[in-house]
Motif scaffolding. Structure first.
Motif, mmCIF file in Angstrom:
data_model
loop_
_atom_site.group_PDB
_atom_site.id
_atom_site.type_symbol
_atom_site.label_atom_id
_atom_site.label_comp_id
_atom_site.label_asym_id
_atom_site.label_seq_id
_atom_site.Cartn_x
_atom_site.Cartn_y
_atom_site.Cartn_z
ATOM 1 N N PRO A 116 0.750 -1.250 0.000
ATOM 2 C CA PRO A 116 0.000 0.000 0.000
ATOM 3 C C PRO A 116 0.782 1.304 0.000
ATOM 4 O O PRO A 116 0.185 2.375 -0.036
ATOM 5 N N THR A 117 2.094 1.269 0.015
ATOM 6 C CA THR A 117 2.833 2.545 0.066
ATOM 7 C C THR A 117 3.411 2.890 -1.304
ATOM 8 O O THR A 117 3.526 2.020 -2.181
ATOM 9 N N GLY A 118 3.816 4.131 -1.436
ATOM 10 C CA GLY A 118 4.446 4.565 -2.677
ATOM 11 C C GLY A 118 5.696 3.749 -2.973
ATOM 12 O O GLY A 118 5.929 3.338 -4.108
ATOM 13 N N ALA A 119 6.500 3.523 -1.941
ATOM 14 C CA ALA A 119 7.740 2.762 -2.141
ATOM 15 C C ALA A 119 7.437 1.356 -2.658
ATOM 16 O O ALA A 119 8.164 0.820 -3.496
ATOM 17 N N ASN A 120 6.342 0.755 -2.185
ATOM 18 C CA ASN A 120 5.941 -0.577 -2.689
ATOM 19 C C ASN A 120 5.699 -0.515 -4.192
ATOM 20 O O ASN A 120 6.067 -1.436 -4.936
ATOM 21 N N GLY A 144 15.850 13.361 -7.114
ATOM 22 C CA GLY A 144 14.631 12.544 -7.195
ATOM 23 C C GLY A 144 14.337 11.885 -5.862
ATOM 24 O O GLY A 144 15.256 11.590 -5.073
ATOM 25 N N PHE A 145 13.063 11.651 -5.586
ATOM 26 C CA PHE A 145 12.680 10.911 -4.372
ATOM 27 C C PHE A 145 11.674 9.846 -4.766
ATOM 28 O O PHE A 145 10.629 10.153 -5.349
ATOM 29 N N HIS A 146 11.980 8.600 -4.415
ATOM 30 C CA HIS A 146 11.095 7.501 -4.806
ATOM 31 C C HIS A 146 10.754 6.561 -3.657
ATOM 32 O O HIS A 146 10.158 5.513 -3.892
ATOM 33 N N GLY A 147 11.144 6.913 -2.433
ATOM 34 C CA GLY A 147 10.830 6.066 -1.288
ATOM 35 C C GLY A 147 12.089 5.589 -0.595
ATOM 36 O O GLY A 147 13.204 5.788 -1.099
ATOM 37 N N VAL A 148 11.920 4.914 0.540
ATOM 38 C CA VAL A 148 13.096 4.588 1.354
ATOM 39 C C VAL A 148 13.337 3.088 1.551
ATOM 40 O O VAL A 148 14.196 2.707 2.340
ATOM 41 N N VAL A 210 11.306 8.959 -13.489
ATOM 42 C CA VAL A 210 11.360 10.418 -13.309
ATOM 43 C C VAL A 210 10.076 10.941 -12.675
ATOM 44 O O VAL A 210 8.991 10.375 -12.897
ATOM 45 N N GLU A 211 10.210 11.992 -11.865
ATOM 46 C CA GLU A 211 9.046 12.763 -11.401
ATOM 47 C C GLU A 211 8.921 13.985 -12.314
ATOM 48 O O GLU A 211 9.946 14.586 -12.654
ATOM 49 N N THR A 212 7.717 14.377 -12.648
ATOM 50 C CA THR A 212 7.568 15.569 -13.493
ATOM 51 C C THR A 212 7.803 16.844 -12.678
ATOM 52 O O THR A 212 8.241 17.857 -13.202
ATOM 53 N N ILE A 243 7.032 7.063 -15.108
ATOM 54 C CA ILE A 243 6.762 8.311 -14.393
ATOM 55 C C ILE A 243 6.274 7.959 -12.997
ATOM 56 O O ILE A 243 5.328 7.179 -12.829
ATOM 57 N N ASP A 244 6.967 8.500 -12.010
ATOM 58 C CA ASP A 244 6.553 8.342 -10.615
ATOM 59 C C ASP A 244 5.623 9.515 -10.295
ATOM 60 O O ASP A 244 6.069 10.642 -10.090
ATOM 61 N N ASP A 245 4.315 9.213 -10.298
ATOM 62 C CA ASP A 245 3.320 10.274 -10.100
ATOM 63 C C ASP A 245 2.716 10.216 -8.694
ATOM 64 O O ASP A 245 1.591 10.663 -8.472
ATOM 65 N N ILE A 246 3.480 9.674 -7.784
ATOM 66 C CA ILE A 246 2.970 9.445 -6.428
ATOM 67 C C ILE A 246 2.643 10.753 -5.718
ATOM 68 O O ILE A 246 1.613 10.851 -5.041
ATOM 69 N N GLN A 247 3.471 11.749 -5.887
ATOM 70 C CA GLN A 247 3.195 13.027 -5.216
ATOM 71 C C GLN A 247 2.571 14.063 -6.159
ATOM 72 O O GLN A 247 1.705 14.837 -5.758
ATOM 73 N N ALA A 248 2.990 14.079 -7.412
ATOM 74 C CA ALA A 248 2.538 15.135 -8.332
ATOM 75 C C ALA A 248 1.196 14.804 -8.986
ATOM 76 O O ALA A 248 0.562 15.693 -9.566
ATOM 77 N N ALA A 272 0.173 6.522 -5.613
ATOM 78 C CA ALA A 272 -0.169 6.138 -4.225
ATOM 79 C C ALA A 272 -0.781 7.384 -3.567
ATOM 80 O O ALA A 272 -1.717 7.958 -4.122
ATOM 81 N N LYS A 273 -0.280 7.776 -2.425
ATOM 82 C CA LYS A 273 -0.709 8.971 -1.696
ATOM 83 C C LYS A 273 -2.199 9.283 -1.809
ATOM 84 O O LYS A 273 -3.005 8.699 -1.113
ATOM 85 N N SER A 274 -2.613 10.202 -2.714
ATOM 86 C CA SER A 274 -4.015 10.655 -2.737
ATOM 87 C C SER A 274 -4.946 9.747 -3.527
ATOM 88 O O SER A 274 -6.110 10.084 -3.726
HETATM 89 C C1 PLP Z 1 7.471 10.893 -5.855
HETATM 90 C C2 PLP Z 1 7.430 9.947 -4.709
HETATM 91 N N1 PLP Z 1 7.642 8.646 -4.925
HETATM 92 C C3 PLP Z 1 7.601 7.754 -3.919
HETATM 93 C C4 PLP Z 1 7.344 8.150 -2.621
HETATM 94 C C5 PLP Z 1 7.305 7.124 -1.520
HETATM 95 O O1 PLP Z 1 6.015 6.972 -1.056
HETATM 96 P P1 PLP Z 1 5.767 6.332 0.392
HETATM 97 O O2 PLP Z 1 6.268 7.331 1.393
HETATM 98 O O3 PLP Z 1 4.296 6.121 0.478
HETATM 99 O O4 PLP Z 1 6.539 5.066 0.434
HETATM 100 C C6 PLP Z 1 7.126 9.492 -2.355
HETATM 101 C C7 PLP Z 1 6.877 9.959 -0.970
HETATM 102 O O5 PLP Z 1 6.958 11.110 -0.648
HETATM 103 C C8 PLP Z 1 7.172 10.425 -3.414
HETATM 104 O O6 PLP Z 1 6.979 11.732 -3.212
#
Ligand code: PLP
Length: 429
Positions: A116-120, A144-148, A210-212, A243-248, A272-274
């Motif tokens: 259920p998380t963005g990183a997943n 770039g940020f894609h999770g931890v 990539v994030e936009t 495209i990682d659209d998790i936040q944007a 993910a997120k919203s």
């Molecule tokens: C663009 C992007 N990808 C991935 C993630 C990771 O999502 P999560 O914190 O739900 O694992 C985030 C979290 O901020 C994010 O902004």
């Protein structure tokens, strides 16, 4: 003897919870309830929420229609957890997603439910791209940020997070994001050149991710032209374009996808997120059918069937994405936000960053931005920073916020910039 301080509830967290907690350090109050763009502490003090769960609450806290859909579903003993079995709630979500999101855009992506998380979602996307191409290297971008989790963290630039891995983060080559070396250097050309040279030392990639708009990385915006060039480079070099659209995504930058109307056709999209609309955990990977080569159960996980999230996600799609009115409303607020933040930035010789309702002001240093956010909190506004040095004061207000509340929050920001930077300027003069 027990002192007053040791019996306050906040001390439970200090005593029991791991030191890893973060946001509670910036906002050390006990929160109790929330509605729309307002969150209340246990003394019933209201705070305007310009953090919105880091863009997880784009539709605000406890939207009445989403809440009603969920309450009805629970009251009717609807299935809460269903692994990945067929359920009514999942069918309704997939149908609504197909009808309201995919079809109008001419997309035929398959929907993979991940953990259920963005990183997943990012982990699944990278794993699939590697499986499809038989290659292991992935290109990701500076800031770039894609999770931890380890795979996603390898693709993440943020030094503070990377250091936490304490193990080599492998399989990713970093390229420069749009504008990283200034406006005169086209970083896509540099990447193309490296990938075209068999002896550049950059292995042929499985994917370019990539994030936009870089949410955590400082609200750096990629231009549509640059993104189109990156997509063309991915195609030319046999890599999947992710495209990682998790936040944007989910309206934060305007459209449902942050790349709507840019002429892009990502092979894989992470969300993910919203997506659930109400803060319930839900993540998906959208995959072009030709790349959906998973074997059954190959990428499993217990929590891929959050039926409560399916219910609120469906209600979100029906309420906000069935016509153009929400997008028009968000556009109008985004214009107002840009105008107000632009005026604040001009006043202090600073610049704005971001796009849509994902906008901020580069306060010049992490120290400035932190002091500004602290002052905002003291005045009833929750807001956080982003960027390499945490130097950007970042507005992530719920998209459903009223203009009056948006104005009031921006007034607090304006006052905080004046209180911190105006005072420093006066002291220096
Ligand atoms: C663009 C992007 N990808 C991935 C993630 C990771 O999502 P999560 O914190 O739900 O694992 C985030 C979290 O901020 C994010 O902004």
């Amino acid at each position: 003897m027990t002192t007053q301080a040791t019996i306050t509830p906040i001390n439970t967290f200090e005593r029991v919870e791991s030191r890893v907690r973060s946001y509670s350090r910036s906002f050390p109050k006990m929160f109790d309830r929330a509605l729309g763009a307002t969150i209340y502490d246990t003394d019933d003090r209201p705070y305007t929420d310009f953090l919105a769960g880091c863009s997880t609450l784009n539709y605000g806290h406890n939207d009445p229609d989403l809440k009603a859909a969920l309450v009805d579903y629970i009251a009717g003993d609807g299935i809460a957890h269903g692994l990945d079995m067929f359920t009514n709630a999942k069918e309704q979500f997939l149908s609504a997603f197909e009808e309201l999101i995919l079809k109008p855009r001419g997309m035929d992506h398959q929907v993979q439910f991940t953990g259920p998380t963005g990183a997943n979602a990012v982990e699944a996307a990278l794993k699939l791209a590697r499986k499809v191409t038989g290659r292991s290297n992935v290109i990701s971008f500076t800031n770039g940020f894609h999770g931890v989790t380890l795979g996603a963290l390898a693709a993440t630039g943020n030094g503070k997070h990377r250091v936490g891995a304490a193990t080599p983060l492998s399989g990713v080559t970093r390229a420069a994001f749009d504008g990283y070396f200034g406006a005169d250097i086209n970083t896509a050309d540099l990447l193309d050149q490296q990938l075209s040279d068999p002896s550049s030392g950059v292995d042929a990639p499985a994917a370019i991710i990539v994030e936009t708009v870089q949410g955590e990385g400082g609200l750096n915006v990629a231009s549509p032209e640059w993104l189109r060039q990156i997509e063309a480079i991915a195609r030319r070099h046999g890599a999947l374009f992710i495209i990682d659209d998790i936040q944007a995504g989910c309206g934060r930058t305007g459209g449902f996808f942050s790349f709507d109307d840019m002429g892009l056709s990502p092979d894989i999209i992470t969300m993910a997120k919203s997506l659930s609309g109400m803060g319930l955990p839900l993540a998906v990977v959208l995959i072009k059918p030709e790349y959906d080569i998973w074997k059954p159960a190959e990428h499993n996980g217990t929590f891929r069937g959050n039926n409560h999230a399916f219910v609120t996600a469906t209600a979100t799609l029906e309420k906000f994405w069935a016509d153009e009115s929400f997008v028009a409303d968000v556009d109008e607020k985004a214009r107002y936000l840009a105008e107000r933040l632009g005026a604040i930035a001009d006043e202090h010789g600073l610049s704005t960053k971001g796009r849509g309702m994902m906008l901020g002001v580069d306060a010049g240093s992490g120290e400035n931005a932190s002091a500004i956010c602290k002052t905002c909190f003291a005045n009833g506004l929750i807001i956080e920073t982003s960027g390499s040095f945490d130097e950007v004061v970042k507005v992530l207000a719920p998209l459903t916020i009223s203009i009056d509340q948006l104005t009031a929050g921006l007034d607090i920001i304006e006052g905080a910039f004046e209180a911190i930077l105006g005072t420093r300027r006066a002291a220096a003069e």
